[in-house]
Design a protein around this motif. Structure first.
Motif, short mmCIF file in Angstrom:
data_model
loop_
_atom_site.label_atom_id
_atom_site.label_comp_id
_atom_site.label_asym_id
_atom_site.label_seq_id
_atom_site.Cartn_x
_atom_site.Cartn_y
_atom_site.Cartn_z
N GLN A 279 0.84 -1.21 0.00
CA GLN A 279 0.00 0.00 0.00
C GLN A 279 0.87 1.26 0.00
O GLN A 279 1.94 1.29 0.59
CB GLN A 279 -0.92 0.03 1.23
CG GLN A 279 -2.18 -0.79 1.10
CD GLN A 279 -3.11 -0.56 2.27
OE1 GLN A 279 -2.76 0.04 3.28
NE2 GLN A 279 -4.34 -1.08 2.15
N VAL A 291 -5.66 5.99 0.32
CA VAL A 291 -4.91 4.74 0.40
C VAL A 291 -4.80 4.15 -1.01
O VAL A 291 -5.83 3.86 -1.65
CB VAL A 291 -5.59 3.75 1.35
CG1 VAL A 291 -4.81 2.43 1.38
CG2 VAL A 291 -5.69 4.34 2.75
N GLU A 293 -3.78 1.18 -3.17
CA GLU A 293 -3.44 -0.24 -3.21
C GLU A 293 -2.42 -0.51 -4.32
O GLU A 293 -2.55 0.05 -5.43
CB GLU A 293 -4.70 -1.08 -3.41
CG GLU A 293 -5.72 -0.91 -2.29
CD GLU A 293 -7.01 -1.67 -2.54
OE1 GLU A 293 -7.08 -2.35 -3.60
OE2 GLU A 293 -7.93 -1.59 -1.71
N PHE A 320 -10.09 5.04 -1.12
CA PHE A 320 -9.25 3.93 -1.58
C PHE A 320 -9.19 3.96 -3.10
O PHE A 320 -10.20 4.19 -3.78
CB PHE A 320 -9.80 2.59 -1.10
CG PHE A 320 -9.79 2.44 0.39
CD1 PHE A 320 -8.72 1.86 1.03
CD2 PHE A 320 -10.86 2.89 1.15
CE1 PHE A 320 -8.71 1.72 2.40
CE2 PHE A 320 -10.87 2.75 2.53
CZ PHE A 320 -9.78 2.17 3.16
#
Length: 334
Positions: A279, A291, A293, A320
């Motif tokens: 991450q 965040v 990925e 995300f």
């Protein structure tokens, strides 16, 4: 002087007209009626020319004082007229004198009391404006000063004396960080005081039986029928339990953040690694954490990130995303 002569003439005419009405019900068919009619026209023209030069306060207070004086004179003259009709001249002098004195008194009051001030006061009383009470945390935060400067918060700002003393205590702290926060809060207070968009007041009202500052602040807000402005999450929860109006600056800041939708592509700089393997972490302009990925390999670079989910939590938004698959032109951040 001409104005005083006008007042005296109007008073004299009013009293004469009342007296003639009492003596003769067929006034329009008599010589007296003709005299009164001609006098009315003359005084109307004369009054019109004089009233043009008077402001609204002088007109209202002068007329109110005139008729109040005449009414008072009539009431005081009734015992004389009942006692003897021969005392009509005395009663006439009473009515005329009181009417003249009332008009002069009204004009004097018009110099110190402006009708526009009365209307503004009545408007403020009719439309209740809740004062805003600030706590220590919101002053240390400092964003309240910008909101006031931009005009989003208006009216009266109240600072309780015990809040000011708490800020002073923090500003005198031996801890450099706490001392800096206290001095920042004092600077924010001075900035608010200098602005003309709100009225800042320090109130020394206290609740001695309550020792806890937060509870004391809530009870004071309830007593003043005001609204508490804070960013203290615990204080906000207590205020909601006690049914005290409160404005949360953190919620306001979150509401003003631009919306981010799933599927949207953002060009962001990956700052550091995340908690989970592979991450990365990036930030929006407003400080919201994103965040990324599979973004660990892009730390220190600016890439296109595809947003796939947005979560709203009690502490803020969690966004995300993952690197855009077709983005092969990764540039180093200069």
């Amino acid at each position: 002087m001409n104005l005083l002569i006008l007042i005296f003439a109007i008073t004299l005419f009013t009293v004469t007209f009342i007296q003639l009405q009492i003596e003769d019900f067929a006034l329009q068919h008599s010589l007296k009626g003709i005299i009164v009619f001609a006098g009315t026209i003359f005084l109307t023209l004369f009054a019109y020319l004089k009233l043009k030069r008077m402001n609204i306060s002088q007109i209202i207070f002068g007329i109110a004082g005139l008729f109040s004086g005449i009414f008072t004179g009539i009431l005081l003259s009734l015992p004389l007229l009942i006692f003897s009709l021969n005392l009509k001249p005395v009663a006439f002098i009473f009515i005329t004198g009181f009417g003249y004195a009332g008009a002069v008194f009204g004009l004097k009051k018009a110099e110190t009391i402006k009708i526009i001030e009365i209307l503004n006061f009545m408007k403020k009383e009719a439309i209740w404006e809740e004062p805003k009470i600030l706590d220590t945390n919101v002053l240390i935060d400092g964003r309240i000063a910008d909101l006031i400067e931009l005009g989003f918060i208006k009216g009266t700002i109240l600072i309780p004396g015990f809040v000011l003393r708490e800020i002073q205590y923090i500003a005198d702290s031996p801890d450099p960080l706490r001392r800096a926060k206290g001095r920042r809060a004092l600077d924010i207070l001075q900035k608010i005081q200098r602005t003309e968009k709100v009225k800042l007041e320090i109130i020394e009202k206290d609740i001695p039986e309550i020792k806890e500052v937060d509870i004391k602040l809530l009870e004071l807000t309830r007593t003043l029928r005001g609204t508490l402005i804070t960013n203290d999450l615990n204080l906000i929860k207590i205020a909601q339990l006690r049914d005290v109006p409160v404005l949360n600056l953190n919620e306001l800041a979150q509401a003003m953040r631009p919306p981010v939708l799933p599927g949207e592509v953002l060009k962001l700089f990956v700052v550091k690694e995340g908690k989970e393997p592979d991450q990365g972490v990036a930030y929006l302009d407003d400080g919201t954490m994103v965040v990324v990925e599979e973004g660990r390999q892009y730390i220190g670079r600016t890439i296109d990130i595809v947003i796939h989910s947005v979560l709203q939590t009690s502490t803020g938004r969690m966004i995300f995303g993952r690197p855009k698959s077709e983005d092969f032109s990764i540039q180093k951040e200069e």
